[in-house]
Design an enzyme around this catalytic site. Structure first.
Site, PDB file in Angstrom:
ATOM      1  N   ILE A  38       0.809  -1.225   0.000  1.00 10.29           N
ATOM      2  CA  ILE A  38       0.000   0.000   0.000  1.00 10.29           C
ATOM      3  C   ILE A  38       0.836   1.266   0.000  1.00 10.29           C
ATOM      4  O   ILE A  38       0.314   2.359  -0.147  1.00 10.29           O
ATOM      5  CB  ILE A  38      -1.009   0.054   1.184  1.00 10.29           C
ATOM      6  CG1 ILE A  38      -0.353  -0.312   2.511  1.00 10.29           C
ATOM      7  CG2 ILE A  38      -2.217  -0.795   0.897  1.00 10.29           C
ATOM      8  CD1 ILE A  38      -1.281  -0.162   3.700  1.00 10.29           C
ATOM      9  N   ASN A  52      11.016   6.076   1.680  1.00 11.24           N
ATOM     10  CA  ASN A  52      12.457   5.979   1.443  1.00 11.24           C
ATOM     11  C   ASN A  52      13.069   4.840   2.230  1.00 11.24           C
ATOM     12  O   ASN A  52      14.000   4.193   1.782  1.00 11.24           O
ATOM     13  CB  ASN A  52      13.137   7.284   1.852  1.00 11.24           C
ATOM     14  CG  ASN A  52      12.713   8.406   0.941  1.00 11.24           C
ATOM     15  OD1 ASN A  52      12.666   8.226  -0.271  1.00 11.24           O
ATOM     16  ND2 ASN A  52      12.380   9.540   1.512  1.00 11.24           N
ATOM     17  N   VAL A  69       5.313  -0.640   2.897  1.00  8.80           N
ATOM     18  CA  VAL A  69       4.168  -0.855   3.786  1.00  8.80           C
ATOM     19  C   VAL A  69       3.160  -1.752   3.066  1.00  8.80           C
ATOM     20  O   VAL A  69       2.798  -1.501   1.915  1.00  8.80           O
ATOM     21  CB  VAL A  69       3.492   0.490   4.169  1.00  8.80           C
ATOM     22  CG1 VAL A  69       2.343   0.257   5.140  1.00  8.80           C
ATOM     23  CG2 VAL A  69       4.504   1.457   4.785  1.00  8.80           C
ATOM     24  N   ASP A  81       9.544  14.308  12.190  1.00  7.22           N
ATOM     25  CA  ASP A  81       9.350  14.019  10.763  1.00  7.22           C
ATOM     26  C   ASP A  81       7.891  14.239  10.366  1.00  7.22           C
ATOM     27  O   ASP A  81       7.308  13.432   9.641  1.00  7.22           O
ATOM     28  CB  ASP A  81       9.793  12.580  10.470  1.00  7.22           C
ATOM     29  CG  ASP A  81      10.016  12.332   8.989  1.00  7.22           C
ATOM     30  OD1 ASP A  81      10.204  13.314   8.236  1.00  7.22           O
ATOM     31  OD2 ASP A  81       9.994  11.158   8.571  1.00  7.22           O
TER      32      ASP A  81
HETATM   33  P1  ATP Z   1       9.243   8.577   4.063  1.00  9.26           P
HETATM   34  O1  ATP Z   1       9.842   7.243   3.881  1.00  9.26           O
HETATM   35  O2  ATP Z   1       9.975   9.663   3.359  1.00  9.26           O
HETATM   36  O3  ATP Z   1       8.992   8.894   5.505  1.00  9.26           O
HETATM   37  P2  ATP Z   1       6.451   7.971   3.744  1.00  9.26           P
HETATM   38  O4  ATP Z   1       5.991   8.481   5.061  1.00  9.26           O
HETATM   39  O5  ATP Z   1       5.495   8.158   2.575  1.00  9.26           O
HETATM   40  O6  ATP Z   1       7.812   8.601   3.324  1.00  9.26           O
HETATM   41  P3  ATP Z   1       6.144   5.293   4.724  1.00  9.26           P
HETATM   42  O7  ATP Z   1       6.036   5.725   6.128  1.00  9.26           O
HETATM   43  O8  ATP Z   1       6.920   4.061   4.422  1.00  9.26           O
HETATM   44  O9  ATP Z   1       6.807   6.432   3.829  1.00  9.26           O
HETATM   45  O10 ATP Z   1       4.665   5.143   4.174  1.00  9.26           O
HETATM   46  C1  ATP Z   1       4.417   4.949   2.804  1.00  9.26           C
HETATM   47  C2  ATP Z   1       2.935   5.063   2.541  1.00  9.26           C
HETATM   48  O11 ATP Z   1       2.292   3.909   3.081  1.00  9.26           O
HETATM   49  C3  ATP Z   1       2.227   6.244   3.189  1.00  9.26           C
HETATM   50  O12 ATP Z   1       2.327   7.399   2.387  1.00  9.26           O
HETATM   51  C4  ATP Z   1       0.794   5.725   3.282  1.00  9.26           C
HETATM   52  O13 ATP Z   1       0.157   5.902   2.048  1.00  9.26           O
HETATM   53  C5  ATP Z   1       0.985   4.236   3.536  1.00  9.26           C
HETATM   54  N1  ATP Z   1       0.890   3.885   4.958  1.00  9.26           N
HETATM   55  C6  ATP Z   1       1.873   3.949   5.886  1.00  9.26           C
HETATM   56  N2  ATP Z   1       1.440   3.523   7.084  1.00  9.26           N
HETATM   57  C7  ATP Z   1       0.135   3.172   6.924  1.00  9.26           C
HETATM   58  C8  ATP Z   1      -0.902   2.664   7.808  1.00  9.26           C
HETATM   59  N3  ATP Z   1      -0.660   2.445   9.097  1.00  9.26           N
HETATM   60  N4  ATP Z   1      -2.125   2.453   7.285  1.00  9.26           N
HETATM   61  C9  ATP Z   1      -2.376   2.692   5.977  1.00  9.26           C
HETATM   62  N5  ATP Z   1      -1.462   3.161   5.094  1.00  9.26           N
HETATM   63  C10 ATP Z   1      -0.217   3.411   5.562  1.00  9.26           C
END
Ligand code: ATP
Ligand code: MG
Length: 357
Positions: free
Chosen positions: A76, A80, A84, A192
């Protein structure tokens, strides 16, 4: 949606539990111990010095999750640091988000991450994404998170372009409550805050995620000095490398709210092609005046709210608690804003959120 509708299921298999080790911290088996904190593939666990250790998990409840209990449904999101996945608990059919981060770090960083995971797991606030369980297995951190079926505010903003003030106030109120909890109950700085770390669901809830761990990784990994590892929402005092505190998160919140209102990141690059590298953006944030909301397009309350957050001097920014009493937040209080309807009107959720374990 039925289990398995979306994609062929991937099995998350886990090798048999390792012997737990009592050595100071990192062991050959991938177990990490620091004081009373033990992190390995079986979870994060607090052990007393006298306790005979067993490979059990530390969740305060009886529900002890294991990676083998989940079916992977679909990727989903990708950040970086990792990937997820939407996963489904085999026995209850409940959905969770499984975040897997590949790390290549030394013991001191692992020690910091272990502490953050401990804080994450102990966080109990309706405005903070629940972290159910964390695992560490030889360079891979897996975190089972509450699944937020609307994705992130960044995903949502891409669909709607701009968020009108009444909805923005309702979103902001929840974020402020989450920040107030992190700052004043947990005594931690998020570090962050950005639109992709604010998650939403069909019930109209907005929750903060990814405090601590991703910020540690961003600042300690090889990404630290690159554009990728640096957030666009970093406060001037953080960029300058000096000390920073809770008000650093308030700066980020101000930029996020302004971006949601206008549909654009508040700083414009000097040339049409975008930012000429990371230093140009950082230089702009530190040396140019703070951005503001155009008073001809937005209410005086909103303009004043943004200005209360985006002050270059952190001492001049308001706290989360003070901002909760700001006229912009109060203005729409009696309107009974239906955020659930607003979020789902932009598109149906990927999977329906079921009751949590
Ligand atoms: P970065 O790695 O730069 O922090 P990011 O926050 O987009 O960027 P991740 O935290 O890996 O990276 O999350 C990627 C994406 O996964 C998010 O933008 C969101 O769409 C989805 N996501 C993350 N956590 C959840 C969750 N608990 N429930 C639903 N979707 C999620
Ligand atoms: Mg994130």
């Amino acid at each position: 949606m039925k289990k398995g509708d979306l994609a062929p299921k991937l099995k998350l298999s886990l090798p048999p539990p390792d012997e737990l080790c009592l050595s100071k911290f990192l062991t050959n088996s991938g177990t990490f111990k620091d004081g009373d904190l033990l992190v390995n593939k079986n979870g994060v666990r607090i052990v007393s010095e006298n306790e005979v250790e067993t490979p059990a998990l530390i969740q305060p409840s009886d529900n002890q999750l294991s990676l083998a209990d989940f079916d992977a449904i679909k990727v989903i999101g990708k950040g970086n640091g990792g990937i997820v996945r939407l996963v489904q608990h085999k026995w209850t059919n409940q959905f969770f988000a499984l975040k897997v981060i590949q790390v290549n770090i030394d013991e001191s960083v692992l020690k910091l991450i272990g502490r953050e995971l401990k804080i994450n797991q102990s966080s109990k606030c309706p405005y903070v994404v629940v972290c159910y369980q964390s695992f560490y297995d030889n360079g891979v951190i897996s975190i089972i998170l509450e699944y937020m079926d609307g994705g992130s505010l960044a995903d949502f903003l891409k669909k709607v372009n701009r968020i009108p003030e009444p909805y923005l106030a309702a979103i902001c109120k929840q974020v402020l409550k989450g920040l107030w909890y992190l700052h004043h109950e947990k005594h931690i700085i998020h570090r962050d805050l950005k639109p992709s770390n604010l998650l939403i669901n069909h019930a109209g809830e907005v929750k903060i995620t990814d405090f601590g761990v991703s910020a540690i990784l961003a600042s300690t990994s090889s990404l630290a000095n690159t554009f990728v590892g640096t957030s666009y929402y970093m406060s001037p005092e953080r960029i300058k490398g000096g000390s920073y505190g809770y008000r650093s998160d308030i700066w980020g919140l101000g930029l996020i709210m302004l971006e949601c209102a206008t549909g654009q990141y508040p700083y414009t690059p000097p040339q049409p092609g975008g930012w000429d590298g990371f230093y140009e953006l950082m230089d702009t944030v530190v040396n140019e005046p703070a951005p503001s909301a155009p008073s001809d397009l937005y209410s005086p309350e909103f303009c004043s709210f943004i200005s209360a957050c985006v002050q270059k001097n952190p001492r001049e920014r308001l706290s989360a608690n003070e901002l909760l009493a700001h006229p912009f937040i109060k203005k729409f209080d009696n309107l009974d804003i239906d955020l659930g309807f607003y979020f789902t009107s932009a598109g149906p959720p990927l999977a329906t959120l079921l009751d949590k374990i």
